[in-house]
Design an enzyme around this catalytic site. Structure first.
Site, PDB file in Angstrom:
ATOM      1  N   ASN A 299      95.927 -22.817 -34.770  1.00 18.68           N
ATOM      2  CA  ASN A 299      96.157 -21.297 -34.625  1.00 18.68           C
ATOM      3  C   ASN A 299      95.460 -20.619 -33.636  1.00 18.68           C
ATOM      4  OD1 ASN A 299      94.332 -22.015 -36.928  1.00 18.68           O
ATOM      5  ND2 ASN A 299      93.852 -19.868 -36.853  1.00 18.68           N
TER       6      ASN A 299
ATOM      7  N   GLN B  54     101.986 -22.760 -37.588  1.00 19.04           N
ATOM      8  CA  GLN B  54     101.989 -22.433 -36.469  1.00 19.04           C
ATOM      9  C   GLN B  54     103.260 -23.288 -35.673  1.00 19.04           C
ATOM     10  OE1 GLN B  54     100.766 -19.902 -34.899  1.00 19.04           O
ATOM     11  NE2 GLN B  54      99.258 -19.249 -36.323  1.00 19.04           N
TER      12      GLN B  54
ATOM     13  N   SER C 145     104.284 -20.329 -43.530  1.00 20.66           N
ATOM     14  CA  SER C 145     104.349 -18.742 -43.801  1.00 20.66           C
ATOM     15  C   SER C 145     105.375 -18.230 -43.237  1.00 20.66           C
ATOM     16  CB  SER C 145     102.912 -18.282 -43.380  1.00 20.66           C
ATOM     17  OG  SER C 145     102.938 -16.765 -43.451  1.00 20.66           O
TER      18      SER C 145
ATOM     19  N   CYS D  25      91.909 -14.228 -38.161  1.00 20.77           N
ATOM     20  CA  CYS D  25      91.076 -14.234 -39.686  1.00 20.77           C
ATOM     21  C   CYS D  25      89.916 -14.144 -39.701  1.00 20.77           C
ATOM     22  CB  CYS D  25      91.461 -15.605 -40.427  1.00 20.77           C
ATOM     23  SG  CYS D  25      93.105 -15.869 -40.777  1.00 20.77           S
TER      24      CYS D  25
END
Length: 354
Positions: free
Chosen positions: A137, A165, A182, A302
């Site tokens: 990511n 990703q 996701s 994050c």
């Protein structure tokens, strides 16, 4: 605002938004776990979405909807209850922290200066689970997950792949036993993800209650979120080639405009929608202030605000200062080439002016 932070989240596809609207209105609000007709209609929408999401994942498994990829990873690791787990040094915190929290012995697989795990990485005897992401990511490097899955199986371990990703952009990871994805990284809504589990793999529930999602993840599903996720997955399949060609064209523009920035990670084994670059002495906070109408990242979303250098960049051998001299530019389907080039020129000029 010019948005260049596609690794943090992607814009919601208009088609995904449209698919969600009915299930947010007066006619589609029913609980999909209810037996009456409106409930059955909602359940049918969830079933269609599940099949659509399965279309970007390997065959021979089942899709469990979760609240996001972080929950999917927690379900995979905590649901397996491994005694020993091997993880790459550049995994997302969702993997690293869950591995540490589950009480297992954790072996860290190092990466090269290009940000790649060795395809023949050693897996210790007694390992129950190996977890390596498909696409990083922060730096976009594409890992040899097929070979690593084979290494895991040779050692008697299962293989978990964080494909957040890579999903919808490249082929699903071959040989994986579990895959986490996701919705909001494939132009779908936030608040929903999925864990794909190969047939025959058994997990313990993460969330107890009403027994939804095959007993693995209790809680009422949102038909709207499921529908948006499914529509986004279908769109990724339909636009697979077009999206890839667009991203490659943008990558070539970026490399031409920013030739004197140093690339972090491999250029060849990489998703070209991720440009993580650095310049010695760069004050990233000042750069972001000077270019405040361009949305880009100083690292993983994050970890932003922590003050710590990126664990991914330091794993490549970069010094803490070099890591802090780095920025990440992410782009994709809705990035327009003209405004993209203009944004890069402005970033370059602002860095020159420091």
């Amino acid at each position: 605002m010019i948005y260049l932070d596609y690794q943090a989240t992607t814009p919601l596809a208009p088609e995904a938004r449209e698919a969600m609207l009915y299930w947010l209105g007066e006619a589609g609000f029913a609980n999909p776990h209810s037996p009456h007709r409106p409930g059955r209609a909602a359940a049918a929408a969830v079933a269609v979405a599940r099949e659509s999401v399965a279309g970007i994942l390997p065959p021979g498994g089942r899709v469990t909807f979760t609240g996001g990829a972080t929950e999917a990873i927690n379900l995979a690791i905590q649901g397996l209850r491994p005694r020993r787990i091997a993880v790459s040094a550049i995994e997302h915190a969702a993997v690293l922290d869950t591995a540490s929290a589950c009480g297992a012995v954790v072996d860290v697989l190092p990466v090269s200066a290009e940000g790649l795990v060795a395809a023949d990485a050693e897996v210790a005897p007694g390992t129950d689970l190996v977890a390596v992401m498909q696409v990083n990511n922060e730096i976009g490097t594409v890992q040899p997950v097929t070979a690593l899955a084979a290494r895991a199986h040779e050692a008697g371990a299962l293989f978990l792949c964080d494909a957040v990703q890579g999903a919808g952009k490249m082929a699903a990871p071959e040989g994986a036993d579990m895959v986490a994805i996701s919705a909001h990284k494939i132009y779908g809504p936030k608040g929903i993800g999925a864990l794909w589990t190969r047939d025959g793999v058994s997990l313990n529930p993460l969330i107890h209650g009403g027994g939804q999602e095959g007993g693995l993840r209790s809680g009422t599903l949102s038909p709207a979120l499921c529908a948006g996720f499914g529509a986004a997955a279908v769109l990724c399949k339909d636009l697979w080639i077009k999206d890839g060609e667009h991203v490659e064209a943008l990558w070539q523009i970026a490399r031409a405009i920013l030739p004197h920035w140093t690339l972090n990670g491999s250029e060849a084994q990489r998703w070209h929608g991720n440009l993580n670059i650095r310049r010695d002495g760069l004050d990233v906070a000042r750069l972001m202030s000077d270019c405040r109408d361009i949305a880009f990242s100083a690292g993983s979303a994050c970890a932003s605000g922590s003050g710590r250098p990126s664990h991914v960049l330091t794993a490549l051998g970069l010094s803490p200062q070099q890591a802090k001299n780095s920025i990440r530019l992410g782009f994709g389907r809705y990035t327009q080439s003209g405004e993209f080039a203009e944004a890069l020129k402005r970033i370059d000029a602002a860095a020159d002016a420091q």
